[in-house]
Motif scaffolding. Structure first.
Motif, PDB file in Angstrom:
ATOM      1  N   LEU A  50       0.862  -1.181   0.000  1.00 11.64           N
ATOM      2  CA  LEU A  50       0.000   0.000   0.000  1.00 11.64           C
ATOM      3  C   LEU A  50       0.895   1.227   0.000  1.00 11.64           C
ATOM      4  N   LEU A  51       1.098   1.820  -1.169  1.00 11.52           N
ATOM      5  CA  LEU A  51       2.005   2.958  -1.262  1.00 11.52           C
ATOM      6  C   LEU A  51       1.495   4.088  -0.389  1.00 11.52           C
ATOM      7  N   ALA A  52       2.325   4.507   0.554  1.00 13.92           N
ATOM      8  CA  ALA A  52       1.933   5.530   1.518  1.00 13.92           C
ATOM      9  C   ALA A  52       2.869   6.725   1.418  1.00 13.92           C
ATOM     10  N   GLU A  53       2.304   7.922   1.651  1.00 16.29           N
ATOM     11  CA  GLU A  53       3.086   9.148   1.675  1.00 16.29           C
ATOM     12  C   GLU A  53       2.673   9.974   2.880  1.00 16.29           C
ATOM     13  N   VAL A 100      -3.311  15.786  -5.627  1.00 21.83           N
ATOM     14  CA  VAL A 100      -3.542  16.898  -4.702  1.00 21.83           C
ATOM     15  C   VAL A 100      -2.216  17.611  -4.444  1.00 21.83           C
ATOM     16  N   ILE A 101      -2.221  18.921  -4.600  1.00 24.57           N
ATOM     17  CA  ILE A 101      -1.057  19.753  -4.285  1.00 24.57           C
ATOM     18  C   ILE A 101      -1.334  20.475  -2.976  1.00 24.57           C
ATOM     19  N   TYR A 102      -0.305  20.562  -2.124  1.00 26.63           N
ATOM     20  CA  TYR A 102      -0.532  21.139  -0.800  1.00 26.63           C
ATOM     21  C   TYR A 102       0.701  21.911  -0.329  1.00 26.63           C
ATOM     22  N   PRO A 103       0.552  22.763   0.705  1.00 30.02           N
ATOM     23  CA  PRO A 103       1.671  23.580   1.194  1.00 30.02           C
ATOM     24  C   PRO A 103       2.522  22.830   2.212  1.00 30.02           C
ATOM     25  N   LEU A 104       3.760  23.259   2.335  1.00 35.54           N
ATOM     26  CA  LEU A 104       4.667  22.759   3.375  1.00 35.54           C
ATOM     27  C   LEU A 104       5.153  23.928   4.219  1.00 35.54           C
ATOM     28  N   PHE A 105       5.517  23.632   5.459  1.00 39.94           N
ATOM     29  CA  PHE A 105       6.047  24.663   6.355  1.00 39.94           C
ATOM     30  C   PHE A 105       7.561  24.595   6.385  1.00 39.94           C
ATOM     31  N   ASP A 106       8.207  25.738   6.158  1.00 39.59           N
ATOM     32  CA  ASP A 106       9.662  25.857   6.240  1.00 39.59           C
ATOM     33  C   ASP A 106       9.992  26.411   7.624  1.00 39.59           C
ATOM     34  N   ARG A 107      10.408  25.536   8.533  1.00 38.42           N
ATOM     35  CA  ARG A 107      10.640  25.949   9.922  1.00 38.42           C
ATOM     36  C   ARG A 107      11.792  26.933  10.021  1.00 38.42           C
ATOM     37  N   VAL A 119       0.650  14.899  -3.892  1.00 33.37           N
ATOM     38  CA  VAL A 119       0.289  13.491  -3.760  1.00 33.37           C
ATOM     39  C   VAL A 119      -0.352  13.070  -5.072  1.00 33.37           C
ATOM     40  N   GLY A 120       0.168  12.001  -5.652  1.00 30.38           N
ATOM     41  CA  GLY A 120      -0.335  11.542  -6.938  1.00 30.38           C
ATOM     42  C   GLY A 120      -1.284  10.363  -6.815  1.00 30.38           C
ATOM     43  N   PRO A 121      -1.840   9.919  -7.947  1.00 26.69           N
ATOM     44  CA  PRO A 121      -2.837   8.837  -7.914  1.00 26.69           C
ATOM     45  C   PRO A 121      -2.284   7.506  -7.449  1.00 26.69           C
ATOM     46  N   GLU A 122      -0.965   7.334  -7.501  1.00 28.90           N
ATOM     47  CA  GLU A 122      -0.377   6.070  -7.049  1.00 28.90           C
ATOM     48  C   GLU A 122      -0.398   5.918  -5.535  1.00 28.90           C
ATOM     49  N   CYS A 123      -0.581   7.020  -4.813  1.00 26.69           N
ATOM     50  CA  CYS A 123      -0.598   6.990  -3.343  1.00 26.69           C
ATOM     51  C   CYS A 123      -1.923   6.414  -2.860  1.00 26.69           C
ATOM     52  N   ARG A 124      -1.857   5.318  -2.114  1.00 25.96           N
ATOM     53  CA  ARG A 124      -3.063   4.667  -1.612  1.00 25.96           C
ATOM     54  C   ARG A 124      -3.385   5.053  -0.171  1.00 25.96           C
ATOM     55  N   VAL A 125      -2.350   5.477   0.568  1.00 28.12           N
ATOM     56  CA  VAL A 125      -2.527   5.853   1.973  1.00 28.12           C
ATOM     57  C   VAL A 125      -1.789   7.157   2.221  1.00 28.12           C
ATOM     58  N   ALA A 126      -2.488   8.153   2.738  1.00 27.60           N
ATOM     59  CA  ALA A 126      -1.847   9.397   3.160  1.00 27.60           C
ATOM     60  C   ALA A 126      -1.745   9.391   4.676  1.00 27.60           C
ATOM     61  N   ILE A 127      -0.519   9.516   5.172  1.00 26.95           N
ATOM     62  CA  ILE A 127      -0.306   9.614   6.617  1.00 26.95           C
ATOM     63  C   ILE A 127      -0.267  11.096   6.965  1.00 26.95           C
ATOM     64  N   ILE A 128      -1.338  11.574   7.571  1.00 29.80           N
ATOM     65  CA  ILE A 128      -1.429  12.978   7.961  1.00 29.80           C
ATOM     66  C   ILE A 128      -0.819  13.112   9.347  1.00 29.80           C
ATOM     67  N   GLU A 129       0.181  13.979   9.492  1.00 30.85           N
ATOM     68  CA  GLU A 129       0.769  14.143  10.819  1.00 30.85           C
ATOM     69  C   GLU A 129       0.598  15.567  11.311  1.00 30.85           C
ATOM     70  N   GLY A 130       0.132  15.700  12.567  1.00 34.05           N
ATOM     71  CA  GLY A 130      -0.114  17.019  13.122  1.00 34.05           C
ATOM     72  C   GLY A 130      -0.511  16.956  14.583  1.00 34.05           C
ATOM     73  N   ASN A 131      -0.493  18.115  15.216  1.00 30.71           N
ATOM     74  CA  ASN A 131      -0.766  18.190  16.653  1.00 30.71           C
ATOM     75  C   ASN A 131      -2.229  17.962  16.998  1.00 30.71           C
ATOM     76  N   TYR A 132      -3.150  18.429  16.149  1.00 27.24           N
ATOM     77  CA  TYR A 132      -4.549  18.580  16.568  1.00 27.24           C
ATOM     78  C   TYR A 132      -5.506  17.671  15.794  1.00 27.24           C
ATOM     79  N   LEU A 133      -5.018  16.538  15.352  1.00 27.10           N
ATOM     80  CA  LEU A 133      -5.844  15.644  14.546  1.00 27.10           C
ATOM     81  C   LEU A 133      -6.861  14.882  15.390  1.00 27.10           C
ATOM     82  N   LEU A 134      -6.622  14.799  16.698  1.00 30.62           N
ATOM     83  CA  LEU A 134      -7.547  14.128  17.620  1.00 30.62           C
ATOM     84  C   LEU A 134      -7.865  15.080  18.777  1.00 30.62           C
ATOM     85  N   PHE A 135      -8.251  16.295  18.423  1.00 30.89           N
ATOM     86  CA  PHE A 135      -8.420  17.387  19.381  1.00 30.89           C
ATOM     87  C   PHE A 135      -9.903  17.693  19.531  1.00 30.89           C
TER      88      PHE A 135
END
Length: 207
Positions: A50-53, A100-107, A119-135
């Motif tokens: 399962l190609l993940a990004e 899908v095209i999206y922004p990145l943060f330059d720390r 993210v292209g059509p070959e991506c089957r799983v997107a791993i979203i990482e962030g502080n407030y995803l279960l807030f």
């Protein structure tokens, strides 16, 4: 839990027959190790077919030009300093659009860069990482319905503080400034996350 066990736990909760892309939420306080874990987890899932990004939430930081007049610059990283609506649109797009095209943060420059990743059509799983995803707060709690699998990183507050102070030392702050930055903002956000936790499918202990 080992990385292999975490990967297996995610695979058991994903539906390989489901059309479209599935979303895995990797949530945790600042300094909990989300960035450290996300890429190995993506590689482990990809190795299982399962190609993940990885898609970080940090690209939705509001710009300092918006934060400063609102009196929020010193609280950058708090829930109210993100473009929640924009992030919600991204998550729905990841579910339903092939590309899908999206922004990145330059720390280092402390700015979000528009159109910096894809993210292209070959991506089957997107791993979203962030502080407030279960807030559990208005708007943020609605994200929980989007996730196919949710993971919370559990780290003791004392360990978070040590990591966060070191993070700011690595960014060139002296020790007093690094402690002030960690205690005045990052740890306040960590305590807010701890106080408003939504349930997670899986947890990842970090020493």
């Amino acid at each position: 839990m080992t990385l292999a066990a975490l990967c297996q736990g995610v695979l058991e909760r994903l539906d390989p027959r489901q059309p479209g892309r599935q979303l895995v939420a990797l949530s945790g306080a600042p300094g909990s190790g989300k960035s450290t874990l996300s890429n190995p987890l993506a590689a482990a899932l990809s190795a299982q077919g399962l190609l993940a990004e990885v898609v970080p939430m940090d690209g939705f930081h509001l710009d300092n030009r918006l934060l400063e007049p609102r009196g929020l610059l010193a609280r950058k990283g708090a829930p109210e300093t993100f473009d929640l609506e924009g992030f919600q649109r991204l998550c729905h797009a990841l579910k339903h659009q092939e590309r899908v095209i999206y922004p990145l943060f330059d720390r280092a420059r402390d700015i979000a860069i528009a159109g910096a990743a894809e993210v292209g059509p070959e991506c089957r799983v997107a791993i979203i990482e962030g502080n407030y995803l279960l807030f559990d707060a208005p708007g943020w709690r609605d994200l929980a319905a989007i996730w196919d699998v949710s993971i919370r990183l559990e780290v003791p507050m004392a360990d978070l503080e040590a990591r966060l102070v070191q993070r700011w030392l690595d960014h060139g702050l002296d020790h007093a400034a690094a402690v002030a930055r960690a205690q005045g903002n990052d740890l306040a956000n960590a305590r807010a996350i701890e106080a408003a936790r939504l349930p997670a499918d899986l947890t990842w202990p970090q020493a």
